[in-house]
Design an enzyme around this catalytic site. Structure first.
Site, PDB file in Angstrom:
ATOM      1  N   HIS A   1       6.121  -5.175  -3.099  1.00 12.89           N
ATOM      2  CA  HIS A   1       6.902  -4.808  -1.955  1.00 12.89           C
ATOM      3  C   HIS A   1       8.302  -5.184  -2.467  1.00 12.89           C
ATOM      4  O   HIS A   1       8.521  -5.911  -2.863  1.00 12.89           O
ATOM      5  CB  HIS A   1       6.423  -5.805  -0.770  1.00 12.89           C
ATOM      6  CG  HIS A   1       7.239  -5.585   0.405  1.00 12.89           C
ATOM      7  ND1 HIS A   1       8.529  -5.754   0.810  1.00 12.89           N
ATOM      8  CD2 HIS A   1       6.612  -4.681   1.471  1.00 12.89           C
ATOM      9  CE1 HIS A   1       8.717  -5.279   1.891  1.00 12.89           C
ATOM     10  NE2 HIS A   1       7.377  -4.604   2.589  1.00 12.89           N
TER      11      HIS A   1
ATOM     12  N   GLU B   1      -0.331  -2.856   3.608  1.00 15.31           N
ATOM     13  CA  GLU B   1      -1.144  -1.450   3.408  1.00 15.31           C
ATOM     14  C   GLU B   1      -2.464  -1.765   2.962  1.00 15.31           C
ATOM     15  O   GLU B   1      -3.457  -1.103   3.357  1.00 15.31           O
ATOM     16  CB  GLU B   1      -0.463  -0.591   2.534  1.00 15.31           C
ATOM     17  CG  GLU B   1       0.631   0.303   3.220  1.00 15.31           C
ATOM     18  CD  GLU B   1       2.006  -0.579   3.034  1.00 15.31           C
ATOM     19  OE1 GLU B   1       1.986  -1.458   2.027  1.00 15.31           O
ATOM     20  OE2 GLU B   1       3.108  -0.039   3.580  1.00 15.31           O
TER      21      GLU B   1
END
Length: 515
Positions: free
Chosen positions: A400, A453
């Site tokens: 991320h 996700e």
């Protein structure tokens, strides 16, 4: 700096009336004083010398940890020995230091004595002037990484801590304890609702879920316009049609109540549009919203026409809450930039949907499941992952831009997935361990962990959502965050118009005559 230009110092813009407290004061009393004065920090003094600082970020941390504000001492929670700046320091230096450290406030100290306070807000007021006098400030950064572009009370992300919040509340704790409607109310109104407010707010949402008949008639053509159904493309077109039908106008030409109604209508109708378009693309008729179901349960209901299992409804609700807002991400920033021009709310949301359609932002949940399909079985995970990492490919669902530790959304959703159970969940957990281990070995120091996700895909698959709807489902919650930011931007607007660093051939070059 131009010759003869005045060097602006911290003394030119610092606040001289500084709120101070003692180390032995309670956090509750310090918080009350900050609210009374309308400030985001207080300096902690001992024998007239600054020994710490207590900020609104500290208050969020205290609340998240469940400490008793009435008994907790300031000394226990303050940032001790805070960095400070002298009053004669150039504003440029203070701005750079604040940005590099991620601070919002600096005590101004001369000779060990507190003489003032300077904040990021103070420096931003002077930023346009500084840019003219010193074109090198601030330096350009690719992707605006680390650049403060605005102030917001909607929420924030603290990547190194693995923490994010909506208003003053831990976002994952909200997902554990509250409903989607409560969180929506918090973002729009600034506080969690009481029983009466919740009932009124829920009724308002229900009244705005229906698609106008003029728009509904056009949805079959939109859903089947292309050779293949691309959900966000269809949603963007359908929503834009709705905006035209309803007649959204520039927020500069309407009052605050009308803009809020635009925001409420947009967020309430988005799930209805998503599911109607999907069913039409499958050759099925749309299902109207159920008047008695919550936001999350209604979303699943409009997919099948059956009232969903309460466990499934709660699971998707927790996912929706966890993805409602997440700092100045690409789509949220897009919405704020468009809003800053005075455009209508619909234009801002259409732009945000466009930004979300990019796979680097919102398109990874289904890709993470595709990876699990490709791996097949746990014993093949190590070899598959090594092959793709060594080939320079991105492992979807991991890493991320902000988080350099566990993504708190992923941690929360892993728990949701475990509660739902099933072979896919066990497989995903095994693959997660393998991916983290291989990435740590092959990309040492990168600190790559599962992001939202990865388990989002597992949860959505478990409750029966087709992969085609994964990113649209993300949209159905993030739209509440987008519109919260639109409301905030419009309330205190300044046109967002950054500069760029030109790195082409040095101008001016004489224009040659035509040949």
């Amino acid at each position: 700096m131009a010759d003869g230009a005045k060097v602006r110092t911290v003394a030119d813009l610092m606040s001289k009336e500084v709120l101070t407290v003692a180390p032995t004061d309670t956090v509750a009393s310090a918080c009350a004083l900050m609210l009374e004065r309308g400030v985001g920090s207080t300096v902690v003094l001992h024998d007239d010398r600054p020994v710490g600082i207590l900020t609104e970020r500290d208050l969020v941390r205290i609340t998240a940890d469940g400490a008793d504000l009435a008994t907790a001492m300031v000394s226990q929670w303050m940032t001790a020995d805070p960095d400070s700046v002298p009053s004669n320091a150039p504003v440029n230096d203070a701005f750079v230091s604040l940005r590099q450290h991620g601070y919002r406030h600096f005590p101004v100290v001369d000779g060990g004595r507190l003489v003032g306070m300077v904040s990021l807000r103070d420096l931003l007021k002077l930023a346009p002037i500084l840019q003219i006098e010193d074109p090198g400030l601030p330096e350009s950064r690719r992707g605006l990484e680390g650049v403060m572009v605005a102030e917001t009370a909607v929420g924030d992300v603290r990547g190194t801590e693995g923490f994010y919040h909506y208003r003053q509340y831990n976002a994952t704790e909200l997902a554990e304890k509250r409903s989607m409607e409560d969180v929506w109310h918090l973002l729009y109104e600034g506080h969690l609702p009481d029983r009466a407010e919740r009932e009124a707010f829920t009724a308002e949402i229900a009244s705005l879920r229906q698609i106008p008949s003029a728009v509904k008639e056009l949805l079959p053509a939109i859903a089947n316009a292309g050779e293949t159904f691309v959900p966000l493309d269809a949603l963007r077109s359908a929503y834009s049609t709705l905006v035209t039908s309803v007649g959204f106008r520039s927020w500069m030409d309407i009052d605050r109540a009308t803009l809020r109604e635009n925001a409420m209508r947009t967020s309430a109708v988005m799930p209805t549009l998503i599911m109607a378009l999907y069913r039409l693309s499958q050759g099925k008729d749309p299902i109207d919203p159920h008047p008695d179901l919550s936001y999350a349960a209604n979303y699943l209901y409009m997919l099948t026409g059956e009232v969903p299992d309460p466990g499934h409804a709660r699971a998707i609700e927790q996912y929706l809450i966890s993805t409602t807002d997440h700092g100045f991400n690409s789509s949220t920033f897009t919405a704020r930039v468009i809003t800053s021009t005075g455009a209508d709310l619909g234009s801002a949301v259409v732009g945000a949907i466009g930004a979300l359609s990019g796979p680097l932002h919102g398109g990874a949940p289904s890709r993470a499941l595709d990876m699990l399909d490709a791996i097949g079985t746990p014993d093949q995970a190590d070899a598959w992952i090594r092959q793709h990492v060594l080939a320079g490919e991105k492992i979807m669902g991991f890493g991320h831009r902000i988080y350099k530790t566990d993504d708190p959304r992923s941690v929360m959703l892993r728990g949701v997935a475990e509660r739902l159970g099933g072979p896919m969940v066990d497989f995903a957990k095994q693959v997660e361990k393998t991916v983290v281990a291989v990435l740590a070995e092959l990309k040492p120091g990168r600190q790559l962990y599962a992001n939202v996700e990865f388990y989002a895909g597992v949860v959505m698959d478990n409750v029966g959502l087709p992969r085609t709807l994964f990113t649209p489902t993300f949209t159905s919650s993030r739209v509440i965050g987008w519109t919260s930011h639109v409301l905030e931007q419009a309330a205190d607007n300044r046109l967002i118009r950054p500069s760029a660093h030109y790195d082409g051939p040095p101008p001016p070059v004489p224009v040659p005559d035509p040949v």
